[in-house]
Design a protein around this motif. Structure first.
Motif, PDB file in Angstrom:
ATOM      1  N   ARG A  45      82.259 -37.280 102.450  1.00 42.44           N
ATOM      2  CA  ARG A  45      83.223 -36.715 103.385  1.00 42.44           C
ATOM      3  C   ARG A  45      84.645 -36.880 102.874  1.00 42.44           C
ATOM      4  O   ARG A  45      85.444 -35.957 102.937  1.00 42.44           O
ATOM      5  N   VAL A 103      83.463 -26.799 104.896  1.00 43.16           N
ATOM      6  CA  VAL A 103      82.402 -26.975 105.897  1.00 43.16           C
ATOM      7  C   VAL A 103      81.097 -26.384 105.379  1.00 43.16           C
ATOM      8  O   VAL A 103      80.041 -27.021 105.461  1.00 43.16           O
ATOM      9  N   LEU A 104      81.155 -25.171 104.842  1.00 44.52           N
ATOM     10  CA  LEU A 104      79.938 -24.551 104.304  1.00 44.52           C
ATOM     11  C   LEU A 104      79.388 -25.321 103.110  1.00 44.52           C
ATOM     12  O   LEU A 104      78.182 -25.441 102.947  1.00 44.52           O
ATOM     13  N   SER A 106      79.553 -28.540 102.612  1.00 44.97           N
ATOM     14  CA  SER A 106      78.850 -29.727 103.103  1.00 44.97           C
ATOM     15  C   SER A 106      77.523 -29.359 103.763  1.00 44.97           C
ATOM     16  O   SER A 106      76.566 -30.115 103.688  1.00 44.97           O
ATOM     17  N   LEU A 107      77.462 -28.192 104.403  1.00 40.82           N
ATOM     18  CA  LEU A 107      76.209 -27.771 105.034  1.00 40.82           C
ATOM     19  C   LEU A 107      75.168 -27.321 104.010  1.00 40.82           C
ATOM     20  O   LEU A 107      74.001 -27.682 104.110  1.00 40.82           O
ATOM     21  N   PHE A 108      75.589 -26.524 103.026  1.00 38.45           N
ATOM     22  CA  PHE A 108      74.645 -26.022 102.041  1.00 38.45           C
ATOM     23  C   PHE A 108      74.094 -27.122 101.144  1.00 38.45           C
ATOM     24  O   PHE A 108      72.942 -27.102 100.760  1.00 38.45           O
ATOM     25  N   LYS A 110      74.030 -30.235 102.037  1.00 42.77           N
ATOM     26  CA  LYS A 110      73.561 -31.293 102.936  1.00 42.77           C
ATOM     27  C   LYS A 110      74.198 -32.640 102.609  1.00 42.77           C
ATOM     28  O   LYS A 110      73.519 -33.641 102.456  1.00 42.77           O
ATOM     29  N   GLU A 112      76.020 -35.891 103.355  1.00 45.12           N
ATOM     30  CA  GLU A 112      76.167 -36.812 104.457  1.00 45.12           C
ATOM     31  C   GLU A 112      77.059 -37.940 104.014  1.00 45.12           C
ATOM     32  O   GLU A 112      77.347 -38.102 102.831  1.00 45.12           O
TER      33      GLU A 112
END
Length: 120
Positions: A45, A103-104, A106-108, A110, A112
């Protein structure tokens, strides 16, 4: 285009093509910075936040100066539609590059938070 009252014609399409190149460059540089931050061993992050913050000033300043440079062309009969498309696209694209791409990412991927909580 609706806000400026300009028509989306050939010259506006040429402006959008130039805009796409500018946004791709900004996105590639941001993703590269995110990867460098992640490879340096930072928390996931924090790496994304640091990469976005380090690119904040260059991206916003480049967009801001280009938008200001297009203001005189906005009132030209031939290049007004190109100026409107570039100005609107840069404003929206800057938000996309600096907020939505991290944001994308971190989502793609994954991502954490990598900090582990130590319990006794």
């Amino acid at each position: 285009m609706l806000l400026s009252g300009q028509k989306f014609g050939f010259v506006a399409i040429v402006g959008v093509l130039g805009l796409v190149g500018m946004m791709l460059k900004n996105g590639i540089v941001l993703v590269d910075e995110m990867r460098l931050q992640l490879q340096s061993g930072k928390d996931n992050r924090q790496a994304l936040i640091d990469a976005s913050l380090s690119r904040l000033r260059p991206v916003t300043m480049a967009s801001f100066t280009t938008v200001l440079g297009m203001v005189p062309l906005l009132f030209d009969d031939m290049f007004g539609s190109m100026a409107a498309s570039i100005m609107g696209g840069l404003i929206a694209g800057t938000v996309i590059v600096l907020i939505i791409i991290p944001v994308l990412y971190s989502l793609f991927y994954k991502l954490e938070n990598t900090q582990e909580h130590v319990t006794n």
